[in-house]
Design a protein around this motif. Structure first.
Motif, PDB file in Angstrom:
ATOM      1  N   ASP A 128       0.834  -1.187   0.000  1.00 24.27           N
ATOM      2  CA  ASP A 128       0.000   0.000   0.000  1.00 24.27           C
ATOM      3  C   ASP A 128       0.875   1.245   0.000  1.00 24.27           C
ATOM      4  O   ASP A 128       2.013   1.227   0.458  1.00 24.27           O
ATOM      5  CB  ASP A 128      -0.981   0.012   1.174  1.00 24.27           C
ATOM      6  N   SER A 129       0.330   2.304  -0.559  1.00 23.16           N
ATOM      7  CA  SER A 129       1.055   3.570  -0.672  1.00 23.16           C
ATOM      8  C   SER A 129       0.123   4.722  -0.316  1.00 23.16           C
ATOM      9  O   SER A 129      -1.096   4.629  -0.490  1.00 23.16           O
ATOM     10  CB  SER A 129       1.586   3.770  -2.096  1.00 23.16           C
ATOM     11  N   PHE A 130       0.703   5.803   0.186  1.00 28.07           N
ATOM     12  CA  PHE A 130      -0.083   6.993   0.499  1.00 28.07           C
ATOM     13  C   PHE A 130       0.779   8.220   0.235  1.00 28.07           C
ATOM     14  O   PHE A 130       2.014   8.141   0.209  1.00 28.07           O
ATOM     15  CB  PHE A 130      -0.561   6.980   1.956  1.00 28.07           C
ATOM     16  N   GLY A 131       0.131   9.356   0.024  1.00 25.36           N
ATOM     17  CA  GLY A 131       0.910  10.571  -0.202  1.00 25.36           C
ATOM     18  C   GLY A 131       0.041  11.791  -0.347  1.00 25.36           C
ATOM     19  O   GLY A 131      -1.168  11.705  -0.601  1.00 25.36           O
ATOM     20  N   VAL A 132       0.665  12.946  -0.164  1.00 29.35           N
ATOM     21  CA  VAL A 132       0.034  14.231  -0.447  1.00 29.35           C
ATOM     22  C   VAL A 132       0.976  14.973  -1.393  1.00 29.35           C
ATOM     23  O   VAL A 132       2.198  14.868  -1.287  1.00 29.35           O
ATOM     24  CB  VAL A 132      -0.192  15.059   0.838  1.00 29.35           C
ATOM     25  N   GLY A 133       0.393  15.700  -2.348  1.00 28.85           N
ATOM     26  CA  GLY A 133       1.240  16.330  -3.349  1.00 28.85           C
ATOM     27  C   GLY A 133       0.621  17.555  -3.978  1.00 28.85           C
ATOM     28  O   GLY A 133      -0.523  17.929  -3.692  1.00 28.85           O
ATOM     29  N   ILE A 134       1.392  18.166  -4.863  1.00 29.19           N
ATOM     30  CA  ILE A 134       0.955  19.347  -5.604  1.00 29.19           C
ATOM     31  C   ILE A 134       1.362  19.185  -7.056  1.00 29.19           C
ATOM     32  O   ILE A 134       2.419  18.633  -7.372  1.00 29.19           O
ATOM     33  CB  ILE A 134       1.568  20.638  -4.996  1.00 29.19           C
ATOM     34  N   ARG A 135       0.483  19.631  -7.948  1.00 28.10           N
ATOM     35  CA  ARG A 135       0.725  19.544  -9.390  1.00 28.10           C
ATOM     36  C   ARG A 135       0.461  20.915 -10.009  1.00 28.10           C
ATOM     37  O   ARG A 135      -0.545  21.552  -9.725  1.00 28.10           O
ATOM     38  CB  ARG A 135      -0.182  18.482 -10.005  1.00 28.10           C
ATOM     39  N   HIS A 136       1.374  21.358 -10.861  1.00 25.90           N
ATOM     40  CA  HIS A 136       1.229  22.652 -11.529  1.00 25.90           C
ATOM     41  C   HIS A 136       1.467  22.494 -13.020  1.00 25.90           C
ATOM     42  O   HIS A 136       2.465  21.901 -13.448  1.00 25.90           O
ATOM     43  CB  HIS A 136       2.229  23.660 -10.969  1.00 25.90           C
ATOM     44  N   LYS A 137       0.545  23.011 -13.827  1.00 28.85           N
ATOM     45  CA  LYS A 137       0.655  22.956 -15.280  1.00 28.85           C
ATOM     46  C   LYS A 137       1.128  24.316 -15.799  1.00 28.85           C
ATOM     47  O   LYS A 137       0.735  25.364 -15.288  1.00 28.85           O
ATOM     48  CB  LYS A 137      -0.677  22.600 -15.911  1.00 28.85           C
ATOM     49  N   PHE A 138       1.982  24.298 -16.810  1.00 28.12           N
ATOM     50  CA  PHE A 138       2.454  25.544 -17.400  1.00 28.12           C
ATOM     51  C   PHE A 138       2.463  25.454 -18.901  1.00 28.12           C
ATOM     52  O   PHE A 138       2.253  24.398 -19.470  1.00 28.12           O
ATOM     53  CB  PHE A 138       3.860  25.887 -16.867  1.00 28.12           C
TER      54      PHE A 138
END
Length: 362
Positions: free
Chosen positions: A352-362
């Motif tokens: 199992d895996s878990f995470g918090v993240g951010i994604r930005h498109k340019f």
């Protein structure tokens, strides 16, 4: 972008970006891409130990590209796209060490609104596009069950599942996309083996996509042939995989947006043909996936479950996988997310895996 799940984009829009060349209609050159980074923990099935990471590409693999077009007149444009994966956690090129620079796309071609689009070079396969646009976690190689069941290897000690052989993009390929007629588009790809005097080492496939209002559907197929040993496979020395001569795969998917919830479903069959010299026999993979995207606030709750079975002449294993995520839009180009992924293969400890993240498109 869809008001119900903006980060994923509309299914038709994703297909248009990858195939029709519609985003290349402007003159000149455009720099574009996205950066995705997450912090969390990863434990693969059977490993027993968890790795805590700050990694690139939690929701989607980070990439950047240069694309452009030239108007040739009579409704025809010359187009090109050089598109590279990269890793925000260490600044390296590619998805992994040894990956080519422009491994996402590297093509030049012609586009005509009446006759379709032809691209020559390294092209994203139609099969991959059908895989990612009909599941709520699209092309996440960290949290999407359908991606794991389709493109990543799995084993339980007696059966080895290579997943789709040949990567999500094909070198030395020709990709033709038809114009869209009433929501229906067809895409065909052929990858040359480039083996002098022998034409059997090749890849070919295609898909059909249909979008009409809130409904979407797809059917995809591909076949990869080998003369001796698999190419494009990093684990070809696995004794359960030796003697591969051909792999065929077929997949279907549907989606419907009920406004309060968007539902997804997929079914898939992959057969990896093994020579008679290998007593384990052919590897047969069957799996299905159901999922949903539910708008909540400025984001969406994403949930998906996949079940699969892989077998050869000796043994088999079953696989149950699910994921749950919340993706929140800070703006049209930036979102934050939290996700959990669970993976259980018969006979070995779950991962199992878990995470918090951010994604930005340019």
């Amino acid at each position: 972008m869809s008001k119900h799940y903006k980060p994923a984009l509309k299914l038709a829009a994703i297909a248009a970006v990858l195939y029709s060349g519609a985003t290349l209609a402007q003159s000149g050159v455009t720099l574009y891409g996205q950066a995705d980074m997450f912090v969390g923990g990863i434990k693969s099935p059977g490993t027993g130990e968890r790795a805590f990471v700050a990694n690139s590409g939690g929701m989607q693999t980070s990439y950047w590209g240069i694309k452009g077009s030239e108007d040739l007149g009579a409704g025809t444009r010359a187009i090109f796209d050089l598109n590279a994966f990269y890793r925000t956690d260490n600044g390296r090129v590619g998805r992994f060490d040894g990956d080519s620079m422009f491994s996402r796309n590297a093509f030049v071609g012609l586009e005509n609104s009446n006759y379709g689009t032809l691209k020559l070079g390294r092209n994203t396969t139609p099969y991959f596009v059908s895989t990612i646009i009909f599941n709520p976690l699209i092309d996440s190689y960290v949290f999407s069950p359908m991606v794991f069941h389709t493109y990543l290897t799995a084993a339980n000690g007696t059966v080895f599942d290579p997943g789709i052989i040949g990567d999500s993009g094909w070198n030395n390929s020709l990709l033709y996309s038809t114009p869209t007629w009433g929501g229906l588009t067809a895409n065909f790809i052929y990858g040359l083996g480039e083996n002098a005097g022998n034409y059997s080492q090749n890849k070919w496939g295609g898909n059909v996509t249909y979008f009409n209002g809130n409904f979407g559907a797809t059917l995809a197929f591909q076949q990869v042939k080998f003369d001796n040993a698999p190419f494009d496979v990093t684990n070809s020395t696995n004794p359960l995989l030796t003697g591969v001569s051909k792999q065929t795969a077929v997949q279907g998917g549907i989606s419907y947006d009920f406004t309060i919830v968007k539902l997804f479903a997929q079914a898939q069959y992959i057969k990896t043909s093994i020579s008679a010299a290998n007593p384990n026999g052919d590897i047969k993979h069957t799996n299905g996936q159901v999922g949903a995207s539910v708008p909540v606030g400025a984001g969406a709750v994403l949930a998906t479950y996949a079940y699969g079975k892989t077998e050869n002449a000796v043994s088999d294993f079953k696989r149950n996988t699910f994921a749950l995520a919340y993706d929140y839009n800070l703006s049209k180009r930036t979102d934050v997310y939290a996700a959990y992924y669970y993976d259980k293969i018969t006979g070995i400890e779950h991962g199992d895996s878990f995470g918090v993240g951010i994604r930005h498109k340019f």
